[in-house]
Design a protein around this motif. Structure first.
Motif, PDB file in Angstrom:
ATOM      1  N   LEU A  64      37.730  26.393 -28.746  1.00 33.10           N
ATOM      2  CA  LEU A  64      38.911  26.740 -27.938  1.00 33.10           C
ATOM      3  C   LEU A  64      40.179  26.105 -28.507  1.00 33.10           C
ATOM      4  CD1 LEU A  64      37.575  26.631 -24.262  1.00 33.10           C
ATOM      5  CD2 LEU A  64      37.768  28.588 -25.808  1.00 33.10           C
ATOM      6  N   ILE A  70      45.048  29.953 -33.080  1.00 31.95           N
ATOM      7  CA  ILE A  70      44.971  31.323 -33.613  1.00 31.95           C
ATOM      8  C   ILE A  70      45.720  32.301 -32.705  1.00 31.95           C
ATOM      9  CG2 ILE A  70      43.337  33.221 -34.092  1.00 31.95           C
ATOM     10  CD1 ILE A  70      41.318  30.952 -34.920  1.00 31.95           C
ATOM     11  N   VAL A 121      27.059  29.396 -34.060  1.00 33.05           N
ATOM     12  CA  VAL A 121      28.422  28.996 -34.426  1.00 33.05           C
ATOM     13  C   VAL A 121      28.936  29.847 -35.599  1.00 33.05           C
ATOM     14  CG1 VAL A 121      29.924  27.069 -35.084  1.00 33.05           C
ATOM     15  CG2 VAL A 121      28.076  26.698 -33.475  1.00 33.05           C
ATOM     16  N   GLU A 128      35.362  35.565 -33.978  1.00 36.88           N
ATOM     17  CA  GLU A 128      36.791  35.230 -33.856  1.00 36.88           C
ATOM     18  C   GLU A 128      37.590  35.924 -34.957  1.00 36.88           C
ATOM     19  OE1 GLU A 128      38.172  33.722 -31.387  1.00 36.88           O
ATOM     20  OE2 GLU A 128      39.986  32.696 -32.042  1.00 36.88           O
ATOM     21  N   ASP A 131      37.969  39.455 -34.044  1.00 39.80           N
ATOM     22  CA  ASP A 131      38.970  39.594 -32.976  1.00 39.80           C
ATOM     23  C   ASP A 131      40.373  39.644 -33.587  1.00 39.80           C
ATOM     24  OD1 ASP A 131      39.878  39.722 -30.371  1.00 39.80           O
ATOM     25  OD2 ASP A 131      39.716  37.580 -29.979  1.00 39.80           O
ATOM     26  N   ASP A 190      36.894  38.014 -18.269  1.00 39.44           N
ATOM     27  CA  ASP A 190      38.054  37.253 -18.754  1.00 39.44           C
ATOM     28  C   ASP A 190      39.130  38.232 -19.244  1.00 39.44           C
ATOM     29  OD1 ASP A 190      39.049  34.519 -19.495  1.00 39.44           O
ATOM     30  OD2 ASP A 190      39.131  35.411 -21.499  1.00 39.44           O
TER      31      ASP A 190
END
Ligand code: FPP
Ligand code: MG
Length: 298
Positions: A64, A70, A121, A128, A131, A190
């Motif tokens: 986070l 980012i 991970v 990420e 994304d 979310d």
């Protein structure tokens, strides 16, 4: 007990023997500790389990910290993010320290748990990156979106549940499905909250995702039903700062076509499946964690 996990994280941080790091860590909001909760509910409170939960939460906190850099996010859980307070360099390095200490400690658990968590991970980092790349396009492919949120969010929940099952000597498949479903539904919700919650509740500006270029599920569904002119209009607003009028137009169209409801129903299907899996095993605490996720208004 979650407090045992908090103490274990504090102890891992204290091991580093660095006042600056202890001071920075103390300023991080703890969040819901959802991953730790799953681990404890599946595997109990033994030292190895508490350590695993602490490691997972440190890795999650690290992700986070990096994510806020980012995403250029200046708030986290309704408070200024660490990058907002101390700059990107500090936030990145604290993230690096938390996850490398986490990995160091992971060596003391068991090879199969270490493999499960490290693999997640890798997935979360790939997610990420996906994304970020997707936000540079106007993604309309639902499967691509789902794969990305699986990697970015659900992989670590799936691995947390799987690792806990391994530690408890339980068969891991059902628990991994439970964690995966919960993770995907959690991220979907979310993403819905970015549209439905007001900026004060959210602790970040509403419609921030779309401004950042992210086309989450309701945008994908909305685009499918808009007419040609409206499609163009939505496209022209993508990845830009939105005026209040533009925000209202998007929200009005979403209401008209009930795309929030449709997305929410999809998250609910995953939760219902997760609940059924846990009910079959008499895992009431895990069923209620899943239940709580859908007991909210949109
Ligand atoms: C939040 O997504 C982001 C994640 C759950 C994963 C972030 C992963 C990395 C930055 C990879 C690096 C990993 C490590 C261990 C350092 P979001 O932006 O949609 O959610 P938000 O609304 O909470 O910001
Ligand atoms: Mg973010």
């Amino acid at each position: 007990m979650l407090s045992a996990v908090e103490r274990k994280i504090e102890q891992f941080i204290a091991d580093l023997n660095d006042k600056e790091i202890s001071g920075l860590y103390a300023q991080l909001p703890h969040g819901k500790r959802l991953r730790a909760k799953l681990i404890l509910k599946i595997a109990g409170n033994s030292l190895l389990v508490v350590k695993t939960a602490a490691i997972v939460e440190m890795i999650h906190a690290a992700s986070l910290l990096h994510d806020d850099v980012i995403d250029d996010a200046y708030t986290r859980r309704a408070k200024p993010s660490l990058n907002a307070l101390y700059g990107n360099k500090t936030a990145i390095m604290l993230g690096d320290i938390l996850y490398s200490k986490g990995f160091l400690e992971l060596n003391n658990i068991s090879p199969d748990v270490a493999k499960m968590i490290s693999n997640a991970v890798v997935e979360l980092s790939l997610g990420e990156l996906k994304d970020v790349s997707l936000s540079q396009t106007f993604n309309l492919d639902k499967e691509v979106y789902l794969e990305m949120i699986y990697q970015k969010t659900a992989s670590l929940m799936e691995a947390s549940a799987g690792a806990a099952a391994l530690l408890a000597g339980k068969s891991k498949e059902a628990y991994m499905t439970y964690g995966r479903n919960l993770g995907i539904a959690f991220q979907m919700i979310d993403d819905l909250l970015d549209i439905t919650a007001d900026a004060a509740t959210l602790g970040k500006p509403a419609l921030h995702d779309f401004e950042e270029g992210k086309t989450t599920l309701p945008y994908i569904y909305l685009y499918e039903v808009l007419d040609r002119e409206e499609k163009e209009k939505l496209r022209s607003m993508h990845a830009k700062n939105l005026s209040e009028k533009e925000q209202l137009w998007i929200k009005m169209k979403m209401r008209e076509h009930q795309v929030i409801q449709k997305s929410y129903e999809e998250a609910k299907v995953l939760i219902v499946e997760a609940i059924a899996l846990m009910n079959d095993r008499g895992e009431d605490a895990l069923s209620s964690i899943a239940m709580q996720m859908i007991e909210r208004d949109f």
